[in-house]
Design an enzyme around this catalytic site. Structure first.
Site, short mmCIF file in Angstrom:
data_model
loop_
_atom_site.label_atom_id
_atom_site.label_comp_id
_atom_site.label_asym_id
_atom_site.label_seq_id
_atom_site.Cartn_x
_atom_site.Cartn_y
_atom_site.Cartn_z
N TYR A 256 -18.34 -9.29 6.49
CA TYR A 256 -18.06 -8.19 5.57
C TYR A 256 -18.75 -6.92 6.03
CZ TYR A 256 -15.08 -9.17 1.67
OH TYR A 256 -13.97 -9.36 0.91
N GLU B 133 -17.92 -3.41 4.41
CA GLU B 133 -17.23 -2.32 3.68
C GLU B 133 -17.81 -0.97 4.08
OE1 GLU B 133 -17.47 -3.36 -0.46
OE2 GLU B 133 -15.66 -4.59 -0.35
N ASP C 42 5.19 8.72 11.22
CA ASP C 42 4.97 7.28 11.23
C ASP C 42 5.58 6.77 12.54
OD1 ASP C 42 5.09 4.56 11.00
OD2 ASP C 42 6.06 4.54 9.02
N THR D 205 1.68 1.07 13.43
CA THR D 205 1.27 -0.33 13.52
C THR D 205 0.69 -0.50 14.92
OG1 THR D 205 3.40 -1.00 14.42
CG2 THR D 205 3.15 -1.15 12.02
N LYS E 263 3.76 -3.62 17.36
CA LYS E 263 5.15 -3.48 17.80
C LYS E 263 5.16 -3.15 19.30
CE LYS E 263 6.69 -2.74 13.09
NZ LYS E 263 7.23 -1.80 12.08
N ARG F 61 -1.55 -7.76 14.77
CA ARG F 61 -0.85 -7.25 13.62
C ARG F 61 -1.80 -6.36 12.83
NH1 ARG F 61 3.70 -9.75 12.39
NH2 ARG F 61 4.81 -8.61 10.78
C1 LIG Z 1 7.07 -1.71 10.77
C2 LIG Z 1 6.97 -0.41 10.14
C3 LIG Z 1 6.01 -0.14 9.16
C4 LIG Z 1 5.21 -1.20 8.44
O1 LIG Z 1 4.50 -2.06 9.11
P1 LIG Z 1 3.94 -3.42 8.44
O2 LIG Z 1 2.80 -3.71 9.34
O3 LIG Z 1 5.07 -4.38 8.48
O4 LIG Z 1 3.50 -3.12 7.05
C5 LIG Z 1 5.88 1.14 8.69
N1 LIG Z 1 6.68 2.12 9.14
C6 LIG Z 1 7.64 1.89 10.05
C7 LIG Z 1 8.49 3.03 10.50
C8 LIG Z 1 7.83 0.62 10.57
O5 LIG Z 1 8.81 0.41 11.44
#
Ligand SMILES: *Cc1c(COP(=O)(O)O)cnc(C)c1O
Length: 417
Positions: free
Chosen positions: A66, A68, A219, A245, A248, A254
């Site tokens: 932990y 925080e 994003d 993220t 990907k 993750r």
């Molecule tokens: C995959 C994705 C997310 C969310 O990711 P998670 O880890 O699944 O919550 C947010 N924005 C976009 C554009 C994505 O493709």
């Protein structure tokens, strides 16, 4: 080290054998999934395979620590020092932050604590907006994400989302973005997508945001690896906030990550902790640091360049066979097949591909008439199979396999009607 290199030491199999000693049920199911992953042709655009070092960090003893708050506060003992024994996770977290700034060659502030991309967006939007504020974004049907204003998501429930459109070919319509920005005067403009195959013009978005006095947020969950490897223009210096993220195209654990202009650092940090989350996942943060180290290697640059090359060839092969690719091609790791002219749905094709060892997902296409549970398209990506060593000729072969599945499915559906 990825699947292709694992002849001598198979980390996953060793793990499975270990788990089976205490739980045969869970161990056997993971083993089945591992074999599915090794044997299937994986085309899900949001997935990838991470290195054994990343996996090992995720399964390490940091899991239960932990800590925080943030390293500087934890160290100084001023604000947010809720737990002792943080000296090593403090170092790991600071190292991770330092590396991620190097990956994107930026002096933006970075927060490596978001548990996922959605958590990153939840915190980022709440950091700078009040409930009811207006956000201009791309909706799910056109390739956006649930967290970009979908009615069932926190985003759509908390803020007043308005959406820009794609043109009839499926390209983001920058004139529409500007018109809607002038009309709705949003507090924030959001760019980024889950299913968009073209370069996003961050500079143009940034100028529009400036013109209307809105925050500009990007994003880059899908394309972050391409940005890191220099094959997609970078949103840094245009966007005020950048979320992503790490699992990907970045090929890490993750998780999520947020970058922001230094003046927004306090708002972003407190929106993650204590607003959105409790203790950070220090094991995942360690894995994010390893992912950042990997993303700076020449090998990674070659990898993302190959992802894009493979994707172009893959999309072109479908076009040559007479299929409709949304926008007519791709600049990145993903594209959509528009199957509106066929009798079957995206869901039918997804299921039939599953039966044939090809994993992909149904997806809405521009001008969609079916429900999101059915759809008239599928989304494919080249990131995972490129990790497994696929080159252009391999994707041409996959395109022909999918073509055969489609042709058979169409004959069956026509006969049923
Ligand atoms: C995959 C994705 C997310 C969310 O990711 P998670 O880890 O699944 O919550 C947010 N924005 C976009 C554009 C994505 O493709």
């Amino acid at each position: 080290m990825f699947y292709k290199d694992q002849e001598n030491c198979d980390y996953n199999q060793n793990n499975i054998d270990f788990i089976k000693k205490s739980s045969t049920i869970v161990g056997s199911l993971i083993e089945k999934e591992y074999n599915r992953q090794k044997n299937n042709i994986e085309l899900i655009a949001s997935e990838n395979y991470c290195s054994e070092a990343v996996l090992a960090a995720c399964g390490s003893c940091l899991s239960w620590k932990y800590a925080e708050g943030y390293p500087s506060d934890r160290k100084s003992g001023n604000r947010g020092r809720y737990y002792g024994g943080t000296e090593f996770v403090d170092e790991i977290e600071e190292y991770a932050c330092e590396l991620w700034r190097l990956v994107f060659d930026t002096d933006y502030h970075v927060n490596v604590q978001p548990h996922s991309g959605s958590q990153a967006n939840f915190a980022a939007l709440n950091a700078v907006l009040k409930p009811g504020d207006t956000v201009l974004s791309m909706n799910l049907d056109n390739g956006g994400h649930l967290t970009h204003g979908n009615a069932a998501n926190f985003s759509g429930k908390t803020f007043n989302f308005v959406f820009y459109d794609v043109d009839d070919k499926g390209f983001i319509d920058m004139e529409d973005v500007r018109e809607k920005a002038l009309k709705y005067k949003p507090q924030l403009i959001l760019a980024g997508a889950s299913a968009y195959s073209r370069i996003i013009d961050f500079k143009a978005f940034g100028q529009i945001a400036k013109e209307v006095g809105a925050y500009f947020m990007v994003d880059m969950a899908h394309i972050a690896g391409l940005v890191a490897g220099g094959v997609h223009p970078s949103p840094f210096n245009y966007a005020d906030i950048i979320t992503s993220t790490t699992h990907k195209t970045l090929r890490g654990p993750r998780g999520g990550i947020i970058f922001c202009r230094p003046e927004l650092a306090k708002k972003i940090d407190s929106a993650i902790f204590p607003f959105a989350q409790g203790g950070p996942l220090e094991h995942i943060i360690a894995a994010k640091a390893i992912c950042a180290e990997e993303a700076m290697k020449d090998e990674f640059k070659e990898y993302v360049a190959q992802v894009v090359k493979n994707c172009k060839v893959f999309a072109d092969e479908f076009t040559k066979m007479g299929y409709k690719v949304v926008t007519g091609g791709t600049d990145n790791h993903v594209f959509l097949l528009d199957l509106k002219d066929f009798s079957f749905s995206g869901r039918d094709l997804q299921e039939r591909c599953d039966e044939n060892g090809i994993t992909l997902n149904k997806n809405c296409v521009p001008g969609e008439k079916r429900s999101p549970m059915q759809t008239s398209g599928v989304r494919v990506g080249t990131a995972p199979m490129t990790t497994r060593g696929y080159k252009e000729e391999d994707f041409i072969e996959v395109a022909h396999k999918i073509d055969k599945i489609i042709q058979e499915l169409e004959v069956e559906k026509k006969e049923e009607q």
